[in-house]
Scaffold this motif. Structure first.
Motif, short mmCIF file in Angstrom:
data_model
loop_
_atom_site.label_atom_id
_atom_site.label_comp_id
_atom_site.label_asym_id
_atom_site.label_seq_id
_atom_site.Cartn_x
_atom_site.Cartn_y
_atom_site.Cartn_z
N MET A 219 0.83 -1.22 0.00
CA MET A 219 0.00 0.00 0.00
C MET A 219 0.86 1.26 0.00
N GLY A 220 2.17 1.10 0.11
CA GLY A 220 3.07 2.24 0.08
C GLY A 220 2.94 3.12 1.30
N MET A 221 2.66 2.53 2.49
CA MET A 221 2.45 3.34 3.69
C MET A 221 3.42 2.87 4.76
N THR A 222 4.00 3.81 5.49
CA THR A 222 4.88 3.45 6.60
C THR A 222 4.40 4.16 7.85
N ASN A 223 4.71 3.55 8.99
CA ASN A 223 4.25 4.11 10.26
C ASN A 223 4.78 5.51 10.50
N SER A 224 6.01 5.77 10.05
CA SER A 224 6.63 7.06 10.35
C SER A 224 6.01 8.21 9.55
N SER A 225 5.22 7.88 8.53
CA SER A 225 4.68 8.92 7.65
C SER A 225 3.51 9.67 8.25
N PHE A 226 2.91 9.15 9.30
CA PHE A 226 1.57 9.61 9.64
C PHE A 226 1.42 10.43 10.91
N LYS A 227 2.36 10.29 11.82
CA LYS A 227 2.26 11.05 13.08
C LYS A 227 0.89 10.82 13.70
N GLY A 228 0.01 11.84 13.68
CA GLY A 228 -1.30 11.67 14.30
C GLY A 228 -2.40 11.31 13.32
N ASP A 229 -2.04 11.06 12.06
CA ASP A 229 -3.06 10.77 11.06
C ASP A 229 -3.68 9.39 11.24
N ILE A 230 -4.89 9.24 10.68
CA ILE A 230 -5.60 7.96 10.69
C ILE A 230 -5.46 7.33 9.30
N ILE A 231 -5.21 6.04 9.26
CA ILE A 231 -5.14 5.32 7.99
C ILE A 231 -6.46 4.59 7.78
N LEU A 232 -7.19 5.01 6.74
CA LEU A 232 -8.46 4.37 6.41
C LEU A 232 -8.17 3.18 5.48
N PHE B 199 -6.32 13.52 11.90
CA PHE B 199 -7.20 13.24 13.04
C PHE B 199 -8.30 14.29 13.17
N PRO B 200 -7.99 15.61 13.01
CA PRO B 200 -9.08 16.60 13.03
C PRO B 200 -10.10 16.35 11.90
N GLY B 201 -9.60 15.95 10.71
CA GLY B 201 -10.50 15.64 9.59
C GLY B 201 -11.39 14.45 9.92
N CYS B 202 -10.80 13.46 10.57
CA CYS B 202 -11.56 12.27 10.98
C CYS B 202 -12.63 12.65 12.01
N ALA B 203 -12.26 13.52 12.95
CA ALA B 203 -13.21 13.96 13.98
C ALA B 203 -14.38 14.72 13.36
N ILE B 204 -14.07 15.60 12.41
CA ILE B 204 -15.13 16.36 11.72
C ILE B 204 -16.05 15.41 10.96
#
Length: 324
Positions: free
Chosen positions: A1-14, A94-99
């Motif tokens: 999926m081309g995703m690494t843990n270090s890329s996201f900080k507080g982001d959510i992976i859908l 995360f703010p986008g996810c909360a909204i």
């Protein structure tokens, strides 16, 4: 999926449908077409309900609110979903996810109550035809619409806030395609049994209570038609209530399958496809059901198109006249 843990900080992976890349390509096209139809269909209903004098009735007042809810509900979910389906990046802040959580939950809850209000309106139309205008007066209609919107917002504020306060301990892989309470609470790193009970109770109130009111309204309608005992009465009631019954069946049939269940594994399997139905398909079907089965709506649409073509002809005629 081309995703690494270090890329996201507080982001959510859908995570969504990323385990089925071929399905993603098909879903992108289907969902994009459905979303465009949702926007066009519901906007047309709002437009003709506002502009056509013959549609200034309680039924179309509530239908306008339903169309507005459907547009906003789809818009809170589908653009993000399309963005995630088009490439390997599946993140949402995360703010986008909360909204998204607050807005989609508020609008979904509003639709539940609004469908119950519309069932009461149909009950009044069939069972109290002589007093219909007095019962469904403008003040009551506005109050009922207000109750639907406020109850949706209240439910979203309570459930959303409780869900977002749960500690995640760095968990950010959400096995769903949008931020929804049943899947969000799975991110928690504490015992979530109390939250699942709270979600179940809230779902009982905001799903099953309106559904019970809908069934009571239609029970009253059926009793009234049996009392009259004519085929004409059955046909008239079906014409009056058929569209609403179809919409209720589609919406409640799918949303209750997600929210009223004891197990916690829905998001990994069939739940994502069930959620697709009530978030993408149902808002597209609602305007189709109401326009195809509704003579008043079809007549209003024809009058709108006729007015538009008449204005174009007049404008064209003026241009020819000025040239000459």
């Amino acid at each position: 999926m081309g995703m690494t843990n270090s890329s996201f900080k507080g982001d959510i992976i859908l995570v969504g449908f990323s385990d089925q890349p071929q399905v993603e390509k098909i879903l992108f096209v289907v969902i994009l077409v459905s979303y465009l139809l949702t926007l066009v269909g519901n906007t047309v209903i709002i437009l003709i309900s506002f502009t056509d004098p013959k549609l200034k009735t309680p039924m179309y007042f509530f239908l306008t609110h339903l169309s507005l809810v459907d547009i906003c509900f789809s818009t809170s979910i589908v653009p993000q979903l399309l963005w995630n389906l088009r490439g390997p990046a599946k993140t949402i802040t995360f703010p986008g996810c909360a909204i998204q959580l607050y807005v989609s939950l508020s609008l979904g809850s509003t639709e539940c109550v609004l469908l119950a209000v519309m069932a009461f309106d149909r009950y009044a139309a069939v069972c109290k035809p002589l007093h219909y205008s007095a019962v469904m007066n403008p003040r009551l209609c506005q109050a009922l619409a207000g109750v639907a919107w406020l109850s949706g917002m209240g439910n979203a504020f309570i459930q959303g806030t409780v869900t977002l306060w749960l500690p995640r301990c760095g968990h950010h892989w959400l096995y769903h395609f949008f931020c929804e309470v049943p899947s969000m609470i799975k991110l928690a790193c504490v015992d979530i049994h109390a939250n699942e009970v709270q979600l179940f109770v809230a779902s009982l109130v905001l799903l099953l209570l309106p559904l019970s009111l809908i069934l009571m309204s239609y029970g009253g309608i059926v009793r009234e038609i049996i009392r009259i005992g004519s085929v004409q009465a059955w046909n008239k009631a079906l014409g009056t209530c058929g569209s609403h019954l179809m919409v209720v069946s589609f919406f409640y049939g799918t949303i209750t399958a997600v929210y009223i269940q004891p197990n916690s594994s829905y998001a990994h399997t069939k739940g994502k496809f069930i959620s697709l139905f009530y978030t993408v398909v149902t808002p597209t079907l609602n305007p189709v059901i109401y326009t195809l089965r509704n003579k008043d709506m079809n007549g209003a649409l024809r009058r709108l198109l006729h007015r538009h073509s008449y204005k174009k002809k007049m404008k064209y005629g003026e241009q020819i006249y000025l040239k000459n």
